[in-house]
Design an enzyme around this catalytic site. Structure first.
Site, PDB file in Angstrom:
ATOM      1  CD  GLU A 128       1.901   9.791  -8.467  1.00  0.00           C
ATOM      2  OE1 GLU A 128       1.575   9.380  -7.342  1.00  0.00           O
ATOM      3  OE2 GLU A 128       3.071  10.113  -8.771  1.00  0.00           O
ATOM      4  CB  THR A 181      -1.251  16.734  -1.025  1.00  0.00           C
ATOM      5  OG1 THR A 181      -0.484  15.589  -0.685  1.00  0.00           O
ATOM      6  CG2 THR A 181      -1.134  16.966  -2.522  1.00  0.00           C
TER       7      THR A 181
END
Lengths: 307, 307
Positions: A128, A181
């Protein structure tokens, strides 16, 4: 057993008042993956379908989490990973988490489950981190454990399984736009008013209580995000219209899924969740923004073996 | 029934991670009050024992909350209130809340309970506001409902009853020093780091879950206040020594009770709570600070009729 096919689900993180800690697991949206033992040592990504993602193990989320686990075991064989990716990267419903979870879950099954789910999360965090540049588990935890999870802390990793009321359904709409992001991070303030923080933790405490007591009205009252939504919702076209449309037809609440652009809502019962789907879709149908929309039960099982 | 004697309990607000929203109710510490119907209309404070508090209805916390309720009913009689005050004002264990709750609870009993506990809290808030200059219910709610309560919001007033594990005991030490409310407010920052706020709401969500599941280890892990304690603890002499002494002999956690100066701790079992009492007392015994210390079960009933 030398080969396993698994389903690794999409997830919704943050869930309005639970920024950075809460998440839940979707049922009918997710990736399929095949994990196979091979004579060749190491981790090898051998197939990726639907999306253009790197095959190099160290550059692939599923590869990096698999490698973290592989380095913790002592075996004289390796693993091949095939990824049938259905969750679009960048959609805000845990695409990277599904990849990170799927490889370590599958490997663990093939070697007789030496690791528990919290340990698997530790490995998956490494994958992740490749995608999101920071170690977090708010999508990983629901993908592994199913249902609602609260990540109490990352170090040490503490994951709490919060009960899920039986009749809770999610509707997710994914407008096909890109939010970087870096951009969704940059809009967040470093400091927040204490009074807002108090309101947020009152809502989160209340939501946890509501999930324990299956109090749908209280779930509805608690699904308010006064900290993050005011900032991030500006990055999602028509966010407020979509949210209001969902609430208007009976959704318990709605908010940004993860860092967006997907928008989630929760409803009591499939019938309402389906009306919410139509109401949300109607908003984007009037624009030229392409979108996908899903209705799903909350998945209490998490990642699972298909065959 | 023309007269009623009631016990109105002391309470601990904030409870580490639950600043401004969480509270719990003590069992053996509280005020006694007598409420009596009289021919003379209005609210009349006729006796106050142990502490020097105002007899004028509008200047007395019990009087103001009684008046708020009296103005909402239509009766041709009045009420007398006698206050046998055992909770020292300014101690940080809900002295004003006990007074505010006692009068309206007693009156409600005498007129056949037309109001539910949330409605009684609405009246009591007016009395509490006289003492603390703002409308809050984090001591009122546990005094009225008993056990642990979460005040989700003030407007509209929403109070949640959180389950209390059976074997939970509180130890409270009250160093006899004065902290001005204005001072304990002034030290708080208007803004807090988002990362601290996230840690705080992770802990509160976790504590609510731990209370639901009677998970004492998790209660212990969750009793951390990263927002308020670092500021307010500086106003309490030897706070950190007292806290560490409690933890050292097995307390699940410790923190500031309300805005202090009292310090609370929670323990599993009476035996540990008693050791905690001795350990906390030992710290102040080495100083010339006078103190009182109490060990009590969590009171699940709240304010109650004695006779």
């Amino acid at each position: 057993m030398n080969e396993i096919k698994i389903f690794s689900p999409a997830t919704v993180a943050n869930v309005a008042c639970g920024f950075d800690v809460l998440g839940f697991c979707l049922d009918s949206v997710g990736d399929d993956m095949v994990i196979r033992k091979t004579d060749k040592k190491g981790i090898h990504i051998t197939k990726i379908e639907n999306f253009d993602l790197p095959f190099e193990t160290e550059l692939n989320v599923a590869g990096v989490s698999a490698l973290a686990m592989y380095n913790a075991i002592d075996v004289d064989f390796g693993f091949e990973i095939e990824i049938y990716k259905n969750i679009k990267p960048g959609s805000g419903i845990g695409s990277s988490a599904a990849s990170a979870v799927g490889s370590v879950f599958g490997m663990n099954e093939l070697i007789g489950r030496p690791f528990n789910k919290t340990q698997l999360t530790e490995f998956a965090i490494k994958g992740e981190a490749l995608a999101s540049k920071c170690e977090h588990a708010d999508n990983l935890a629901p993908a592994l454990f199913g249902g609602f999870t609260l990540v109490k802390s990352i170090s040490p990793l503490q994951i709490l399984e919060i009960p899920t009321p039986n009749d809770l359904f999610a509707t997710i709409i994914h407008p096909q736009i890109e939010i970087k992001t870096s951009e969704s991070r940059a809009v967040l303030p470093k400091e927040v008013p204490l009074s807002d923080a108090i309101e947020q933790w009152a809502n989160l405490g209340s939501l946890v209580h509501a999930l324990h007591t299956s109090d749908y009205n209280l779930i509805s009252n608690s699904l308010n995000d006064v900290i993050v939504e005011p900032y991030r919702s500006q990055l999602i076209p028509l966010f407020n219209d979509v949210k209001q449309a969902a609430l208007h037809v009976g959704a318990l609440g709605a908010g940004i899924s993860g860092s967006g652009p997907s928008i989630f809502s929760l409803s009591k019962g499939l019938e309402t969740a389906t009306k919410v789907k139509e109401a949300m879709a109607a908003v984007y149908s009037k624009t030229d923004i392409a979108f996908e929309v899903h209705v799903t039960k909350i998945n209490n099982e998490g990642v699972k073996i298909i065959s």
